[in-house]
Design a protein around this motif. Structure first.
Motif, PDB file in Angstrom:
ATOM      1  N   ILE A  57       3.316   1.932  11.264  1.00 26.78           N
ATOM      2  CA  ILE A  57       3.114   1.932   9.816  1.00 26.78           C
ATOM      3  C   ILE A  57       1.628   1.882   9.481  1.00 26.78           C
ATOM      4  O   ILE A  57       1.125   2.684   8.694  1.00 26.78           O
ATOM      5  CB  ILE A  57       3.856   0.757   9.158  1.00 26.78           C
ATOM      6  CG1 ILE A  57       5.366   0.960   9.282  1.00 26.78           C
ATOM      7  CG2 ILE A  57       3.438   0.593   7.687  1.00 26.78           C
ATOM      8  CD1 ILE A  57       6.197  -0.235   8.883  1.00 26.78           C
ATOM      9  N   GLU A  58       0.918   0.938  10.081  1.00 21.99           N
ATOM     10  CA  GLU A  58      -0.506   0.785   9.765  1.00 21.99           C
ATOM     11  C   GLU A  58      -1.326   1.959  10.283  1.00 21.99           C
ATOM     12  O   GLU A  58      -2.385   2.266   9.736  1.00 21.99           O
ATOM     13  CB  GLU A  58      -1.009  -0.550  10.284  1.00 21.99           C
ATOM     14  CG  GLU A  58      -0.371  -1.706   9.517  1.00 21.99           C
ATOM     15  CD  GLU A  58      -0.892  -3.079   9.903  1.00 21.99           C
ATOM     16  OE1 GLU A  58      -1.588  -3.210  10.933  1.00 21.99           O
ATOM     17  OE2 GLU A  58      -0.584  -4.037   9.168  1.00 21.99           O
ATOM     18  N   GLY A  59      -0.833   2.645  11.308  1.00 21.14           N
ATOM     19  CA  GLY A  59      -1.528   3.813  11.830  1.00 21.14           C
ATOM     20  C   GLY A  59      -1.340   5.060  10.977  1.00 21.14           C
ATOM     21  O   GLY A  59      -2.091   6.026  11.097  1.00 21.14           O
ATOM     22  N   ALA A  60      -0.349   5.048  10.099  1.00 16.94           N
ATOM     23  CA  ALA A  60      -0.075   6.210   9.258  1.00 16.94           C
ATOM     24  C   ALA A  60      -1.121   6.375   8.156  1.00 16.94           C
ATOM     25  O   ALA A  60      -1.338   7.472   7.656  1.00 16.94           O
ATOM     26  CB  ALA A  60       1.323   6.109   8.654  1.00 16.94           C
ATOM     27  N   SER A  61      -1.780   5.282   7.767  1.00 16.64           N
ATOM     28  CA  SER A  61      -2.826   5.330   6.738  1.00 16.64           C
ATOM     29  C   SER A  61      -3.610   4.024   6.751  1.00 16.64           C
ATOM     30  O   SER A  61      -3.038   2.959   7.030  1.00 16.64           O
ATOM     31  CB  SER A  61      -2.221   5.527   5.355  1.00 16.64           C
ATOM     32  OG  SER A  61      -3.206   5.397   4.342  1.00 16.64           O
TER      33      SER A  61
ATOM     34  N   ALA B 139       6.147   8.461  10.832  1.00 19.87           N
ATOM     35  CA  ALA B 139       5.435   7.686  11.856  1.00 19.87           C
ATOM     36  C   ALA B 139       6.399   6.793  12.625  1.00 19.87           C
ATOM     37  O   ALA B 139       6.314   6.670  13.853  1.00 19.87           O
ATOM     38  CB  ALA B 139       4.332   6.848  11.208  1.00 19.87           C
ATOM     39  N   LEU B 140       7.335   6.188  11.923  1.00 22.42           N
ATOM     40  CA  LEU B 140       8.300   5.309  12.586  1.00 22.42           C
ATOM     41  C   LEU B 140       9.275   6.097  13.459  1.00 22.42           C
ATOM     42  O   LEU B 140       9.607   5.680  14.564  1.00 22.42           O
ATOM     43  CB  LEU B 140       9.066   4.481  11.550  1.00 22.42           C
ATOM     44  CG  LEU B 140       8.261   3.363  10.912  1.00 22.42           C
ATOM     45  CD1 LEU B 140       8.962   2.833   9.667  1.00 22.42           C
ATOM     46  CD2 LEU B 140       8.002   2.239  11.908  1.00 22.42           C
TER      47      LEU B 140
ATOM     48  N   TYR C  17      -2.010   1.283   4.356  1.00 20.90           N
ATOM     49  CA  TYR C  17      -0.707   0.655   4.600  1.00 20.90           C
ATOM     50  C   TYR C  17      -0.889  -0.614   5.423  1.00 20.90           C
ATOM     51  O   TYR C  17      -1.511  -0.583   6.474  1.00 20.90           O
ATOM     52  CB  TYR C  17       0.248   1.591   5.330  1.00 20.90           C
ATOM     53  CG  TYR C  17       0.471   2.925   4.672  1.00 20.90           C
ATOM     54  CD1 TYR C  17       0.240   3.129   3.311  1.00 20.90           C
ATOM     55  CD2 TYR C  17       0.918   4.008   5.408  1.00 20.90           C
ATOM     56  CE1 TYR C  17       0.445   4.359   2.729  1.00 20.90           C
ATOM     57  CE2 TYR C  17       1.134   5.238   4.833  1.00 20.90           C
ATOM     58  CZ  TYR C  17       0.896   5.411   3.490  1.00 20.90           C
ATOM     59  OH  TYR C  17       1.095   6.637   2.907  1.00 20.90           O
ATOM     60  N   LYS C  18      -0.314  -1.694   4.952  1.00 22.17           N
ATOM     61  CA  LYS C  18      -0.388  -2.975   5.654  1.00 22.17           C
ATOM     62  C   LYS C  18       1.021  -3.559   5.817  1.00 22.17           C
ATOM     63  O   LYS C  18       1.843  -3.465   4.903  1.00 22.17           O
ATOM     64  CB  LYS C  18      -1.240  -3.987   4.879  1.00 22.17           C
ATOM     65  CG  LYS C  18      -2.660  -3.537   4.615  1.00 22.17           C
ATOM     66  CD  LYS C  18      -3.448  -3.394   5.888  1.00 22.17           C
ATOM     67  CE  LYS C  18      -4.846  -2.884   5.594  1.00 22.17           C
ATOM     68  NZ  LYS C  18      -5.367  -2.002   6.600  1.00 22.17           N
ATOM     69  N   VAL C  19       1.270  -4.160   6.961  1.00 14.62           N
ATOM     70  CA  VAL C  19       2.532  -4.841   7.202  1.00 14.62           C
ATOM     71  C   VAL C  19       2.317  -6.320   6.965  1.00 14.62           C
ATOM     72  O   VAL C  19       1.432  -6.935   7.552  1.00 14.62           O
ATOM     73  CB  VAL C  19       3.036  -4.581   8.645  1.00 14.62           C
ATOM     74  CG1 VAL C  19       4.257  -5.445   8.956  1.00 14.62           C
ATOM     75  CG2 VAL C  19       3.353  -3.109   8.837  1.00 14.62           C
ATOM     76  N   LEU C  20       3.140  -6.889   6.089  1.00 14.52           N
ATOM     77  CA  LEU C  20       3.025  -8.304   5.760  1.00 14.52           C
ATOM     78  C   LEU C  20       3.987  -9.167   6.597  1.00 14.52           C
ATOM     79  O   LEU C  20       3.660 -10.285   6.945  1.00 14.52           O
ATOM     80  CB  LEU C  20       3.304  -8.524   4.262  1.00 14.52           C
ATOM     81  CG  LEU C  20       2.438  -7.712   3.297  1.00 14.52           C
ATOM     82  CD1 LEU C  20       2.874  -7.976   1.860  1.00 14.52           C
ATOM     83  CD2 LEU C  20       0.967  -8.042   3.490  1.00 14.52           C
ATOM     84  N   GLU C  21       5.180  -8.590   6.896  1.00 13.78           N
ATOM     85  CA  GLU C  21       6.184  -9.367   7.635  1.00 13.78           C
ATOM     86  C   GLU C  21       7.222  -8.416   8.232  1.00 13.78           C
ATOM     87  O   GLU C  21       7.639  -7.465   7.594  1.00 13.78           O
ATOM     88  CB  GLU C  21       6.878 -10.333   6.667  1.00 13.78           C
ATOM     89  CG  GLU C  21       7.943 -11.203   7.289  1.00 13.78           C
ATOM     90  CD  GLU C  21       8.608 -12.121   6.284  1.00 13.78           C
ATOM     91  OE1 GLU C  21       8.967 -13.237   6.681  1.00 13.78           O
ATOM     92  OE2 GLU C  21       8.771 -11.736   5.101  1.00 13.78           O
ATOM     93  N   VAL C  22       7.619  -8.702   9.465  1.00 10.53           N
ATOM     94  CA  VAL C  22       8.695  -7.969  10.131  1.00 10.53           C
ATOM     95  C   VAL C  22       9.806  -8.956  10.443  1.00 10.53           C
ATOM     96  O   VAL C  22       9.576  -9.956  11.127  1.00 10.53           O
ATOM     97  CB  VAL C  22       8.211  -7.290  11.439  1.00 10.53           C
ATOM     98  CG1 VAL C  22       9.367  -6.557  12.110  1.00 10.53           C
ATOM     99  CG2 VAL C  22       7.042  -6.361  11.176  1.00 10.53           C
ATOM    100  N   THR C  23      11.000  -8.681   9.943  1.00 14.85           N
ATOM    101  CA  THR C  23      12.145  -9.549  10.164  1.00 14.85           C
ATOM    102  C   THR C  23      13.225  -8.768  10.903  1.00 14.85           C
ATOM    103  O   THR C  23      13.614  -7.684  10.462  1.00 14.85           O
ATOM    104  CB  THR C  23      12.711 -10.046   8.820  1.00 14.85           C
ATOM    105  OG1 THR C  23      11.666 -10.669   8.074  1.00 14.85           O
ATOM    106  CG2 THR C  23      13.833 -11.049   9.046  1.00 14.85           C
TER     107      THR C  23
ATOM    108  N   GLY D 155       0.774  -1.235   0.000  1.00 14.98           N
ATOM    109  CA  GLY D 155       0.000   0.000   0.000  1.00 14.98           C
ATOM    110  C   GLY D 155       0.806   1.287   0.000  1.00 14.98           C
ATOM    111  O   GLY D 155       0.240   2.369  -0.094  1.00 14.98           O
ATOM    112  N   ILE D 156       2.132   1.195   0.099  1.00 15.37           N
ATOM    113  CA  ILE D 156       2.966   2.386   0.027  1.00 15.37           C
ATOM    114  C   ILE D 156       3.229   2.644  -1.453  1.00 15.37           C
ATOM    115  O   ILE D 156       3.920   1.868  -2.111  1.00 15.37           O
ATOM    116  CB  ILE D 156       4.276   2.196   0.820  1.00 15.37           C
ATOM    117  CG1 ILE D 156       3.949   1.922   2.286  1.00 15.37           C
ATOM    118  CG2 ILE D 156       5.179   3.412   0.669  1.00 15.37           C
ATOM    119  CD1 ILE D 156       5.146   1.549   3.134  1.00 15.37           C
TER     120      ILE D 156
END
Length: 72
Positions: free
Chosen positions: A57-61, A22-23, A64-70, A9-10
């Motif tokens: 990230i998801e709160g910024a819009s 946001a971060l 925007y969706k987070v799929l994975e955090v490594t 979504g970015i």
């Protein structure tokens, strides 16, 4: 600690700036770089829970969706 975050979504430079801002507002985040072409966000942070990064990230819009955090 460094994190690589796969997103969805970015779409443009403006979106990148919103995500980075946001971060950087999260306590402990020292650097953030979003790339809309690869849909990857890289973050340098100390003492931050990955869920905090996802929430920022998801709160910024709504798009925007987070799929994975490594963690690296």
């Amino acid at each position: 600690m460094n994190y690589t975050i796969k997103t969805q979504g970015i779409m443009c430079g403006h979106c990148e700036a919103k995500v980075e801002s946001a971060l950087l507002a999260v306590a402990g985040v020292t650097d953030a770089e979003a790339d809309h072409e690869t849909n990857v966000v890289t973050v340098e942070a100390n003492g931050v829970d990955p869920e905090q990064l996802k929430a920022a990230i998801e709160g910024a819009s709504d798009t925007y969706k987070v799929l994975e955090v490594t963690a690296e």
